[in-house]
Write a protein that holds these residues in place. Structure first.
Motif, mmCIF file in Angstrom:
data_model
loop_
_atom_site.group_PDB
_atom_site.id
_atom_site.type_symbol
_atom_site.label_atom_id
_atom_site.label_comp_id
_atom_site.label_asym_id
_atom_site.label_seq_id
_atom_site.Cartn_x
_atom_site.Cartn_y
_atom_site.Cartn_z
ATOM 1 N N SER A 83 -1.988 13.340 -7.790
ATOM 2 C CA SER A 83 -0.814 12.518 -8.066
ATOM 3 C C SER A 83 -1.184 11.353 -8.966
ATOM 4 N N GLU A 84 -0.188 10.771 -9.601
ATOM 5 C CA GLU A 84 -0.392 9.601 -10.443
ATOM 6 C C GLU A 84 -0.619 8.377 -9.555
ATOM 7 N N PRO A 85 -1.335 7.353 -10.076
ATOM 8 C CA PRO A 85 -1.532 6.126 -9.299
ATOM 9 C C PRO A 85 -0.207 5.512 -8.881
ATOM 10 N N VAL A 86 -0.142 5.035 -7.653
ATOM 11 C CA VAL A 86 1.055 4.393 -7.128
ATOM 12 C C VAL A 86 0.770 2.922 -6.942
ATOM 13 N N ALA A 87 1.608 2.056 -7.482
ATOM 14 C CA ALA A 87 1.369 0.615 -7.400
ATOM 15 C C ALA A 87 1.526 0.119 -5.971
ATOM 16 N N VAL A 88 0.640 -0.745 -5.576
ATOM 17 C CA VAL A 88 0.712 -1.401 -4.273
ATOM 18 C C VAL A 88 0.657 -2.889 -4.503
ATOM 19 N N SER B 53 -5.858 -1.137 -6.101
ATOM 20 C CA SER B 53 -5.028 -0.060 -6.651
ATOM 21 C C SER B 53 -5.084 1.160 -5.732
ATOM 22 N N TYR B 54 -4.051 1.967 -5.821
ATOM 23 C CA TYR B 54 -3.913 3.109 -4.912
ATOM 24 C C TYR B 54 -3.613 4.352 -5.727
ATOM 25 N N ALA B 55 -4.329 5.425 -5.420
ATOM 26 C CA ALA B 55 -4.061 6.713 -6.050
ATOM 27 C C ALA B 55 -4.395 7.805 -5.033
ATOM 28 N N VAL B 56 -3.868 9.013 -5.270
ATOM 29 C CA VAL B 56 -4.192 10.140 -4.404
ATOM 30 C C VAL B 56 -4.814 11.229 -5.272
ATOM 31 N N ARG B 57 -6.003 11.689 -4.856
ATOM 32 C CA ARG B 57 -6.696 12.751 -5.584
ATOM 33 C C ARG B 57 -7.003 13.889 -4.627
ATOM 34 N N ASP B 58 -6.373 14.999 -4.891
ATOM 35 C CA ASP B 58 -6.609 16.202 -4.081
ATOM 36 C C ASP B 58 -6.469 15.930 -2.584
ATOM 37 N N ILE C 131 -6.732 13.092 -1.044
ATOM 38 C CA ILE C 131 -7.531 11.954 -0.565
ATOM 39 C C ILE C 131 -6.995 10.674 -1.210
ATOM 40 N N ALA C 132 -6.606 9.710 -0.400
ATOM 41 C CA ALA C 132 -6.165 8.411 -0.931
ATOM 42 C C ALA C 132 -7.383 7.624 -1.396
ATOM 43 N N VAL C 133 -7.275 7.043 -2.582
ATOM 44 C CA VAL C 133 -8.370 6.238 -3.137
ATOM 45 C C VAL C 133 -7.880 4.800 -3.274
ATOM 46 N N LEU C 134 -8.477 3.905 -2.495
ATOM 47 C CA LEU C 134 -8.177 2.475 -2.580
ATOM 48 C C LEU C 134 -9.299 1.826 -3.383
ATOM 49 N N THR C 135 -8.970 1.324 -4.563
ATOM 50 C CA THR C 135 -9.984 0.739 -5.445
ATOM 51 C C THR C 135 -9.817 -0.770 -5.498
ATOM 52 N N ILE C 136 -10.856 -1.484 -5.086
ATOM 53 C CA ILE C 136 -10.829 -2.956 -5.120
ATOM 54 C C ILE C 136 -10.915 -3.393 -6.577
ATOM 55 N N GLU C 137 -9.956 -4.180 -7.016
ATOM 56 C CA GLU C 137 -9.909 -4.624 -8.422
ATOM 57 C C GLU C 137 -9.820 -6.150 -8.457
ATOM 58 N N ASN C 138 -10.902 -6.798 -8.099
ATOM 59 C CA ASN C 138 -10.926 -8.266 -8.096
ATOM 60 C C ASN C 138 -12.212 -8.741 -8.769
ATOM 61 N N PRO C 139 -12.303 -8.592 -10.112
ATOM 62 C CA PRO C 139 -13.538 -8.925 -10.801
ATOM 63 C C PRO C 139 -13.838 -10.423 -10.701
ATOM 64 N N ASP D 184 1.642 8.839 4.512
ATOM 65 C CA ASP D 184 1.835 9.968 3.600
ATOM 66 C C ASP D 184 1.260 11.239 4.238
ATOM 67 N N ALA D 185 2.136 12.160 4.569
ATOM 68 C CA ALA D 185 1.694 13.387 5.246
ATOM 69 C C ALA D 185 0.767 14.231 4.383
ATOM 70 N N SER D 186 0.845 14.062 3.049
ATOM 71 C CA SER D 186 -0.005 14.853 2.156
ATOM 72 C C SER D 186 -1.432 14.318 2.067
ATOM 73 N N VAL D 187 -1.626 13.082 2.560
ATOM 74 C CA VAL D 187 -2.954 12.465 2.500
ATOM 75 C C VAL D 187 -3.747 12.851 3.743
ATOM 76 N N GLN D 188 -4.950 13.359 3.526
ATOM 77 C CA GLN D 188 -5.783 13.817 4.642
ATOM 78 C C GLN D 188 -6.885 12.818 5.015
ATOM 79 N N ALA D 189 -7.263 11.959 4.075
ATOM 80 C CA ALA D 189 -8.333 10.981 4.320
ATOM 81 C C ALA D 189 -8.216 9.890 3.266
ATOM 82 N N ALA D 190 -9.008 8.844 3.418
ATOM 83 C CA ALA D 190 -8.986 7.741 2.457
ATOM 84 C C ALA D 190 -10.416 7.343 2.082
ATOM 85 N N VAL D 191 -10.568 6.916 0.850
ATOM 86 C CA VAL D 191 -11.835 6.389 0.346
ATOM 87 C C VAL D 191 -11.595 4.951 -0.128
#
Length: 700
Positions: A2-7, A13-18, A20-28, A51-58
């Motif tokens: 899926s495309e990144p979803v704004a949070v 930032s939040y995105a779902v890949r295959d 798996i939810a990916v939470l990326t810390i973006e605070n340089p 999100d029922a389609s999400v099985q795990a998070a990173v």
């Protein structure tokens, strides 16, 4: 995918890949764990759980690192929601696996976040750790309770009490990281998360791991307290760290978390915490030089030379070799060169024997050090550091020779601890390249580098030596040119009063003991014996003609030197020595009594409080004069000089900060009393009077 979803907030930032939810810390630049990051992690986890389609998070860090710790912008301010424990509770409440993906540094709260996740993966070049003790604190969000459950209490003690990070590879060996990823970290973390899901592994919480904290021998903690007794004397944080880890072995985790939080707030309220945080920020502030344009770039230092193969010269050469910089050690005496190289090799061998250095590193460093008796052999070095006798004539002669052989643009540095940089520079046709680089003894151990700019030192030369400090892993402070610069100029009053106190009624051991109880690693007389009393004696003799005849002067140290008592190296100084054990000596007592009588001084009982004030307040008063004159850029630079160069206790923050904590008005009142009793040496600095009477600190 899926495309990144704004949070909101967008620090995560939040995105779902295959799936798996990916939470990326973006605070340089370091993904500090500020309010927006804390809120973003919770929001991302809420979204993943819903999100029922999400099985795990990173959870992964964007840019160069994971989460490097707390947000320093929030230091000293009221905490804001969500608090870090709220984030950790949310992770533990997840119904789906959460994997922390670690690169760069996962420190403090960042590592506590990782420890709360169900699994951790990382690349081997990263580091993890809990450095809070270095700020006068202890990990306050579960670090002292979770880490022992993962790596065992002994390793946890080592990490938490020292505050030093360990490499991810070592963390994996200890069980704190579950898998080292080769290749792209995110791809590896996603593969690991998918494997967890595919294998239907039950969610694994560190809070439930009790095997390593059960049936622990209480002697572990008693022994550990004893092992840090000397190093941690006077501190609060290390002892509370031990208490908290011990509690992890005795109480259920929820009770342990409550006790940990209690200890955390106790440390937070301590003046030590304020002092250590002051030191933390001051160290970073010292590198900022007002008026030095960002356009000024330091010269690259790829080769070096050191003049003088004595203790200082050899130690300085080791600094360059340790940094991977080839260095030539020059001395006109082949005997001195052989002895110097032998000492260097012995120092390295000692480090190898202690386990603090690997044999390969020693071999590599030794290959970078070469020796010569000829000035012509060092002409192509990018920097030369002179470390010969502390006599102006000798130094000017050396710099005249350097002027003839060094390549254009080379930095000509002197390791002088007191002498006039500008007068030394007159021996060259390139004063813009001349600067002081005052290393502290032993130079291969002490972290301070007191750089001293002359009137004609160019901005590029200044920038070069400040950058060199970082290259050599030193803490650099820039000082102006005057007798003794910052550190030794202030030290003069400290030593003067210590010697006067001898004549007035004290013994060397009483003075040393009082100042060591204050927090110094060594009192003035033990330190003088260690450094060598002949060095100061030589300087005093050289300046004797400048001293007014009616000025009070203590001859005790001079008389010891006249007897050949130079300290540890001769087996006798203010003390006699068997090995390194200092013992009071009746000969010294007799000399002190004779000098008291010769000066017409009636000896008296002197309290430890007076000893501390008489020795410490001259540092503060002279520091104020140094600020007035612009020799130091800021009061915190003075603190850094004393913290890293003179063993001033870190938990007091440095002499200038310590004085502010007491109250400049109270310090001034005491100094005025000493001025009335002891005369001109105690005339209060104008800046101290101004700040105290205005009810302000050093910054106005």
């Amino acid at each position: 995918m899926s495309e990144p979803v704004a949070v909101t907030p967008n620090a995560v930032s939040y995105a779902v890949r295959d799936g798996i939810a990916v939470l990326t810390i973006e605070n340089p630049p370091v993904n500090a764990l500020g309010q927006a990051v804390r809120a973003g992690i919770i929001a991302g986890l809420d979204q993943a759980d819903a999100d029922a389609s999400v099985q795990a998070a990173v959870i992964i860090g964007g840019g160069r690192t994971f989460i490097a710790g707390a947000d320093i912008k929030e230091f000293g301010k009221p905490p804001t929601q969500p608090y870090l424990p709220d984030v950790l509770k949310r992770i533990e409440a997840m119904t789906k696996p959460v994997v922390a993906a670690l690169h760069g540094t996962a420190l403090g709260g960042g590592f506590e976040v990782a420890l709360t996740c169900h699994w951790r993966v990382g690349i081997d070049s990263g580091q993890v750790g809990l450095p809070e003790v270095k700020l006068g604190l202890l990990p306050g969000s579960g670090g002292t309770q979770r880490l022992p459950r993962v790596v065992g209490p002994k390793v946890a003690l080592d990490m938490i009490v020292s505050g030093n990070p360990i490499p991810n590879k070592k963390a994996a060996e200890l069980g704190a990281i579950d898998e080292i990823v080769n290749g792209d970290l995110l791809d590896g973390a996603l593969a690991f998360a998918k494997k967890v899901v595919a294998e239907k592994r039950p969610l694994r919480l560190v809070r439930d791991m009790n095997d390593k904290v059960s049936n622990v021998d209480p002697a572990l903690f008693a022994d550990y307290r004893k092992s840090i007794e000397k190093k941690a004397k006077g501190f609060l944080g290390p002892w509370r760290c031990i208490d908290a880890v011990e509690i992890a072995t005795k109480l259920p985790i929820d009770d342990g978390l409550l006790k940990e939080r209690e200890f955390f707030f106790e440390c937070m309220a301590s003046p030590q915490r304020a002092a250590q945080i002051h030191a933390f920020f001051s160290e970073r502030e010292a590198t900022k030089i007002p008026g030095l344009s960002e356009d000024v770039k330091p010269k690259p230092i790829k080769s070096a030379a050191v003049l003088g193969a004595g203790t200082m010269g050899g130690g300085i050469a080791m600094n360059f070799a340790n940094a991977g910089i080839p260095v030539k050690l020059l001395d006109v005496s082949q005997e001195a060169l052989s002895k110097g190289l032998g000492t260097i090799e012995k120092n390295y061998a000692t480090s190898v024997a202690r386990g603090s250095m690997k044999q390969e590193a020693m071999d590599r460093a030794m290959k970078l050090i070469s020796a010569t008796q000829h000035f012509e052999d060092i002409g192509d070095a990018d920097i030369v550091v002179e470390a010969v006798f502390e006599e102006m004539g000798v130094k000017k002669d050396v710099f005249g020779k350097l002027d003839k052989v060094m390549k254009p643009g080379a930095v000509l540095a002197t390791n002088t601890s007191t002498l006039d940089i500008d007068e030394i520079a007159t021996s060259t046709k390139r004063p813009q390249d001349v600067i002081g680089t005052h290393f502290f003894s032993p130079a291969n151990v002490m972290k301070l580098l007191e750089n001293v700019r002359g009137a004609k030192s160019s901005p590029e030369t200044i920038a070069t030596v400040m950058a060199l400090g970082k290259q050599l892993k030193k803490v650099s402070v820039l000082a102006g040119n005057c007798d003794g610069f910052i550190g030794n100029r202030m030290l003069h009053g400290y030593l003067r009063e210590a010697n006067f106190l001898l004549e007035e009624g004290c013994s060397p051991e009483q003075i040393d003991r009082a100042l060591e109880e204050f927090g110094l690693a060594m009192g003035p007389f033990r330190m003088g014996d260690l450094a060598g009393l002949d060095v100061g004696w030589r300087i005093r003799k050289g300046k004797a003609h400048l001293r007014p005849k009616d000025e009070r002067y203590s001859r005790v140290a001079d008389r010891l030197c006249e007897l050949g008592r130079f300290g540890q190296k001769t087996g006798a100084g203010f003390y006699t020595y068997e090995g390194r054990d200092a013992r009071p000596d009746p000969v010294v007592k007799d000399i002190i009594l004779e000098e008291s009588k010769a000066q017409g001084i009636e000896r008296r009982e002197i309290s430890d409080e007076e000893i501390v004030q008489r020795c410490m307040y001259p540092l503060v008063n002279e520091g104020a004069k140094i600020l007035e004159e612009g020799i130091a850029i800021r009061s915190s630079d003075i603190d850094i000089v004393y913290l890293f160069g003179y063993g001033f206790p870190v938990y007091r923050g440095g002499p200038m900060f310590w004085a502010e904590q007491i109250g400049l008005d109270k310090v001034l009142a005491t100094i005025r009393g000493f001025h009335k009793t002891h005369g001109k040496f105690w005339e209060p600095a104008k800046l101290l009077v101004q700040r105290a009477e205005a009810g302000k600190g050093w910054k106005g």
